[in-house]
Motif scaffolding. Structure first.
Motif, PDB file in Angstrom:
ATOM      1  N   SER A 101       9.730  -3.987 -10.581  1.00 41.45           N
ATOM      2  CA  SER A 101      10.963  -3.235 -10.824  1.00 41.45           C
ATOM      3  C   SER A 101      12.146  -4.044 -10.299  1.00 41.45           C
ATOM      4  N   GLY A 143      10.171   1.252 -11.718  1.00 43.21           N
ATOM      5  CA  GLY A 143       9.790   1.636 -10.359  1.00 43.21           C
ATOM      6  C   GLY A 143       9.048   2.954 -10.289  1.00 43.21           C
ATOM      7  N   PHE A 144       8.867   3.628 -11.431  1.00 43.06           N
ATOM      8  CA  PHE A 144       8.267   4.969 -11.434  1.00 43.06           C
ATOM      9  C   PHE A 144       7.127   5.035 -12.436  1.00 43.06           C
ATOM     10  N   ASP A 145       5.995   5.625 -11.997  1.00 43.17           N
ATOM     11  CA  ASP A 145       4.854   5.736 -12.921  1.00 43.17           C
ATOM     12  C   ASP A 145       5.050   6.961 -13.831  1.00 43.17           C
ATOM     13  N   GLY A 203       8.985  16.839  -3.068  1.00 40.70           N
ATOM     14  CA  GLY A 203       8.872  15.416  -3.361  1.00 40.70           C
ATOM     15  C   GLY A 203       9.690  15.026  -4.570  1.00 40.70           C
ATOM     16  N   TYR A 241       7.575   3.809   0.098  1.00 39.10           N
ATOM     17  CA  TYR A 241       7.095   3.735   1.483  1.00 39.10           C
ATOM     18  C   TYR A 241       5.688   3.149   1.538  1.00 39.10           C
ATOM     19  N   ASP A 242       5.532   2.109   2.329  1.00 35.31           N
ATOM     20  CA  ASP A 242       4.242   1.443   2.493  1.00 35.31           C
ATOM     21  C   ASP A 242       3.513   2.041   3.707  1.00 35.31           C
ATOM     22  N   LEU A 243       2.300   2.532   3.452  1.00 31.48           N
ATOM     23  CA  LEU A 243       1.555   3.242   4.498  1.00 31.48           C
ATOM     24  C   LEU A 243       1.110   2.320   5.629  1.00 31.48           C
ATOM     25  N   SER A 303      13.404  15.152  -3.967  1.00 37.77           N
ATOM     26  CA  SER A 303      13.794  13.986  -3.175  1.00 37.77           C
ATOM     27  C   SER A 303      13.885  12.730  -4.054  1.00 37.77           C
ATOM     28  N   MET A 304      12.900  12.548  -4.927  1.00 39.88           N
ATOM     29  CA  MET A 304      12.940  11.391  -5.834  1.00 39.88           C
ATOM     30  C   MET A 304      14.136  11.458  -6.761  1.00 39.88           C
ATOM     31  N   ALA A 333       0.877  -1.184   0.000  1.00 43.08           N
ATOM     32  CA  ALA A 333       0.000   0.000   0.000  1.00 43.08           C
ATOM     33  C   ALA A 333       0.906   1.222   0.000  1.00 43.08           C
ATOM     34  N   PHE A 334       1.460   1.531  -1.170  1.00 42.35           N
ATOM     35  CA  PHE A 334       2.434   2.616  -1.232  1.00 42.35           C
ATOM     36  C   PHE A 334       1.765   3.975  -1.023  1.00 42.35           C
ATOM     37  N   ALA A 335       2.482   4.863  -0.350  1.00 48.34           N
ATOM     38  CA  ALA A 335       2.003   6.240  -0.191  1.00 48.34           C
ATOM     39  C   ALA A 335       1.830   6.855  -1.571  1.00 48.34           C
ATOM     40  N   PRO A 336       0.792   7.696  -1.764  1.00 46.59           N
ATOM     41  CA  PRO A 336       0.615   8.332  -3.073  1.00 46.59           C
ATOM     42  C   PRO A 336       1.875   9.106  -3.448  1.00 46.59           C
ATOM     43  N   SER A 337       2.228   9.102  -4.748  1.00 47.36           N
ATOM     44  CA  SER A 337       3.474   9.765  -5.113  1.00 47.36           C
ATOM     45  C   SER A 337       3.365  11.264  -4.846  1.00 47.36           C
ATOM     46  N   ASN A 338       4.482  11.825  -4.466  1.00 46.60           N
ATOM     47  CA  ASN A 338       4.548  13.226  -4.085  1.00 46.60           C
ATOM     48  C   ASN A 338       5.298  13.977  -5.186  1.00 46.60           C
ATOM     49  N   SER A 393       6.193  10.492   1.220  1.00 50.06           N
ATOM     50  CA  SER A 393       6.286   9.465   0.182  1.00 50.06           C
ATOM     51  C   SER A 393       7.714   9.335  -0.340  1.00 50.06           C
ATOM     52  N   GLU A 416       5.366  10.409 -12.138  1.00 51.22           N
ATOM     53  CA  GLU A 416       6.650  10.551 -11.440  1.00 51.22           C
ATOM     54  C   GLU A 416       7.780  10.773 -12.442  1.00 51.22           C
TER      55      GLU A 416
END
Lengths: 115, 422
Positions: free
Chosen positions: B394, A98-100, A40, B381-383, A43-44, A30-35, B356, A103
């Motif tokens: 990936s 690894g990136f949509d 953000g 990061y997994d919530l 950082s990426m 459940a990944f955090a929504p991309s920032n 994130s 992103e």
């Protein structure tokens, strides 16, 4: 009777095996929504610096290509080719996945702006 | 963290000048809004120090590091192979000065959270508003009783912290007669650099193949199998170094007979001409108060790298209790440094950290002087579980060992050294 009992038992074992296997499957992440805010994205994109140099500027004479100052569209296209396996790669076909798209576009814009 | 006596003597005055409360010794004349002390100038700490200054030059950063220059563990196996020199893997700390990082050459002895000071072996204490601890690993010598003393540790080397031991192990290999046996022991994972021992085997084999072709290599691995890039390493061993390498899994070293040059195993003993014993590892000693997992590793909030044991203390790099599928690698520590730097800047400015964060790992291993293999991964990061997890679909490893990646390996090294220290 014996045969039927055996079949039932076998069925039970098979069923419980299946449910066990299902239970042992880890839930999808459940990944955090991309920032894609300024912080953000910076950082990426900082991750890219380990190979491509701080802010996308590699050391002099590096065989790893620079990213800084390249047009966003060019970087998006290259990442798409890496993802699709249409461009020769050593690691980038694996990392691009690894990136949509959002992103990737945001990271590409960040590097276009590093002049 | 160990340092030699000569380094203590040189450390002196710079540390004393920084004694006092946070903010008192500001850069460039104007008072800094906050001071961050960073303990340990490896891939994690040096990166964090530089990136804090890049993100906010109103924050004073003091990096405490006992060594005169940075010596890289990645590429150090090639020094053992004879393909690189110590100079090739050494980078000065002077590049950090350009970013306004103050480098204090001293050894941190304690972190006082009441006074908010790092105490030093030589100089006066360094005050801080937040402290970042990136101490790397220490060795659990208690697992190998006869290795407790300095004499034993100077005779049977680990060379698992690049530096003097790297050069010493190379000399031992050079002095070994043709037909001798090099024995390397690998501790149970997790340990620093999962593929490192197997790369080292390749590098020593490349040296033997060229210079001492009758020599043998024995790998005594406590793990059930090669812990990283297994099929690729095994292929390199059989194709490049046929008949030279014997791999024994499930072989736990329990002690060493230094005089008899023998590794004592749970089942039987093994003699060798050069012994290279990698003890089990834990977080570096300065981080001991923050160890929360298995009495070995430090757990953190992955959004900020703040210790779960102490507020205001951030821990990075190999000292961490790793997230799933996250290796103790240089690239990972460099990435930790950046996520932590951004979070520390946010927190000191009263902002929320990035909810994130993303990390990328890329790790090359040189299987000869020219051929390399890699493993790569992307972590988000997994919530629910509040940890980093690898992004499904990936990442991966090389299809086969190849020369292109051999070239990229050294380019990766130069760029990450510059990103960390330049």
């Amino acid at each position: 009777m014996k045969v039927r009992a055996a079949r039932t038992l076998a069925g039970l074992i098979a069923a419980s095996g299946t449910s066990l296997a299902l239970a042992q499957q880890p839930p999808p992440p459940a990944f955090a929504p991309s920032n894609v805010t300024q912080n953000g994205v910076r950082s990426m994109a900082a991750n890219c610096a380990a190979c491509h140099g701080t802010k996308g500027r590699p050391a002099a004479g590096s065989a790893v290509p620079p990213l800084a100052g390249r047009p966003q569209g060019e970087l998006i296209a290259i990442m798409g080719e890496f993802k699709a396996g249409k461009r020769p790669a050593t690691v980038m076909h694996q990392i691009a996945k690894g990136f949509d798209d959002a992103e990737t576009a945001a990271i590409a814009l960040y590097f276009e702006q590093q002049r | 963290m160990r340092m030699d006596r000569r380094q203590f003597l040189k450390a002196g005055a710079a540390g004393a000048a920084l004694a006092g409360m946070a903010g008192c010794a500001a850069t460039g004349g104007s008072a800094a809004k906050a001071r961050v002390a960073v303990v340990g100038g490896g891939y994690g700490g040096a990166t964090a120090a530089k990136y804090i200054r890049m993100l906010d030059d109103g924050i004073e950063v003091v990096l405490i590091e006992p060594n005169e220059a940075f010596v890289s563990c990645p590429i150090s196996n090639m020094v053992l192979g004879g393909f690189r020199t110590m100079a090739d893997i050494t980078t000065p700390y002077s590049g950090l000065a350009r970013h306004g990082v103050k480098v204090v050459r001293d050894s941190a002895t304690a972190i006082d959270l009441d006074k908010k000071q790092v105490r030093l072996a030589q100089g006066g204490p360094v005050g801080f508003d937040r402290v970042i601890v990136s101490p790397g690993v220490d060795f659990m010598w208690e697992a190998l009783p006869a290795m407790a003393g300095a004499d034993a540790q100077n005779a049977v080397l680990h060379a698992w912290k690049a530096g003097p031991q790297t050069a010493m192990l190379r000399r031992q290999l050079e002095a070994m007669p043709d037909g001798g046996v090099y024995v390397i022991t690998v501790p149970l994972a997790p340990y620093r650099c999962p593929p490192g021992p197997y790369e080292r085997v390749c590098q020593v084999a490349a040296y033997f193949k060229a210079a001492k072709p009758r020599s043998k290599i024995l790998v005594l691995d406590e793990n059930a199998d090669v812990t990283s890039k297994g099929p690729l390493f095994k292929k390199a061993w059989s194709e490049l170094y046929a008949g030279m390498i014997e791999y024994r899994p499930n072989s736990k070293a329990i002690d060493v007979d230094v005089g008899a040059r023998t590794v004592k195993l749970e089942f039987g003993d093994q003699k060798g001409d050069v012994l290279n014993v990698l003890p089990p590892m834990r977080a570096g000693a300065i981080a001991a108060p923050y160890i929360t997992a298995n009495r070995r590793w430090c757990e953190v909030d992955w959004l900020t790298f703040e210790s779960k044991a102490a507020k205001g203390v951030h821990v990075l790099g190999d000292a961490l209790q790793i997230a799933p599928a996250m290796p103790k690698s240089a690239t990972m520590a460099n990435g930790h440094g950046k996520v932590c730097a951004a979070a520390v800047v946010n927190l000191l400015n009263g902002e929320s950290p990035n909810p994130s964060p993303t990390l990328i790992n890329t790790c090359y291993s040189m299987v000869s002087d020219k051929l390399a293999i890699h493993v790569a991964s992307v972590h988000k990061y997994d919530l629910n579980d509040r940890t980093f997890k690898a992004v499904p679909g990936s990442g991966g490893v090389s299809a086969a060992m190849n020369e292109a990646e051999g070239g990229y390996t050294m380019n990766w090294a130069r760029n990450i050294w510059a990103d960390t220290l330049g």
